[in-house]
Enzyme design. Structure first.
Site, short mmCIF file in Angstrom:
data_model
loop_
_atom_site.label_atom_id
_atom_site.label_comp_id
_atom_site.label_asym_id
_atom_site.label_seq_id
_atom_site.Cartn_x
_atom_site.Cartn_y
_atom_site.Cartn_z
N SER A 41 0.81 -1.23 0.00
CA SER A 41 0.00 0.00 0.00
C SER A 41 0.84 1.27 0.00
O SER A 41 0.35 2.32 -0.39
CB SER A 41 -0.96 0.01 1.19
OG SER A 41 -0.26 0.23 2.39
N LYS A 84 0.49 4.62 6.61
CA LYS A 84 -0.06 5.50 5.57
C LYS A 84 0.63 6.86 5.65
O LYS A 84 1.33 7.17 6.59
CB LYS A 84 -1.57 5.70 5.76
CG LYS A 84 -2.39 4.43 5.81
CD LYS A 84 -2.40 3.70 4.50
CE LYS A 84 -3.09 2.36 4.64
NZ LYS A 84 -2.79 1.46 3.55
#
EC number: 3.4.21.89
Length: 177
Positions: A41, A84
């Protein structure tokens, strides 16, 4: 060597090892943690199996900033952690349209994503107080569960700032931007 001297020496060793273990536990609990990257990700910034140091203290003194790479408790699964990038902070207007990300009506320069990447989603919202908006650097469809999926993240779910890649020992070794 006398038995008393040997006992004293063993006792000193046990004290030293015990103190070292206590210090290590305190550092891991309150200051730094090691993070192991699973998944893609955050590609191309982070690769699967990268190992990072996460600074747990930084957000006791400062709020997360745009561009910070953070480790957070997954809002959709409390058993997991996600890594993230903070794209927008409280009060920011975030918009995703035509594959581009805008913060406060300005196109976000994202040098950390692959050139030509398309950011899927059609979002326009103001980040609430006490929250941040996070995205994975990998913008391929379905590559990242992030704020496009679960919305803005409460700051209290952030566990720390990923600050240093210590493995692998290649050209990516070093501080994260």
């Amino acid at each position: 060597m006398s038995k008393d001297k040997i006992k004293k020496e063993i006792y000193e060793w046990i004290k030293s090892i015990g103190l070292a273990v206590i210090i290590a536990i305190l550092i891991k609990t309150f200051i730094f943690n090691s993070t192991y990257v699973l998944g893609s990700s955050m590609y191309p910034t982070l690769h699967e199996k990268d190992r990072l140091f996460t600074n747990k203290v930084v957000y006791f003194f400062n709020e997360p900033q745009r561009g910070d790479i953070v480790v957070l408790k997954a809002p959709d699964d409390p058993e997991k952690d996600y890594i993230k990038r903070v794209i927008a902070i409280e009060g920011d207007l975030i918009a995703i349209k035509n594959g581009k990300v805008y913060v406060n009506n300005k196109l976000l320069k994202e040098e950390y994503i692959r050139e030509g990447s398309y950011t899927y989603g059609n979002i326009k919202l103001k980040v609430p107080q006490g929250h941040v908006f996070v995205l994975g650097d990998n913008r391929e469809r379905g590559a990242s569960k992030d704020s496009r999926y679960f919305g803005p993240v409460p700051i209290d779910l952030i566990k720390g700032k990923a600050s240093f890649r210590y493995f692998p020992f290649d050209n990516r070794f070093g501080f994260l931007y």
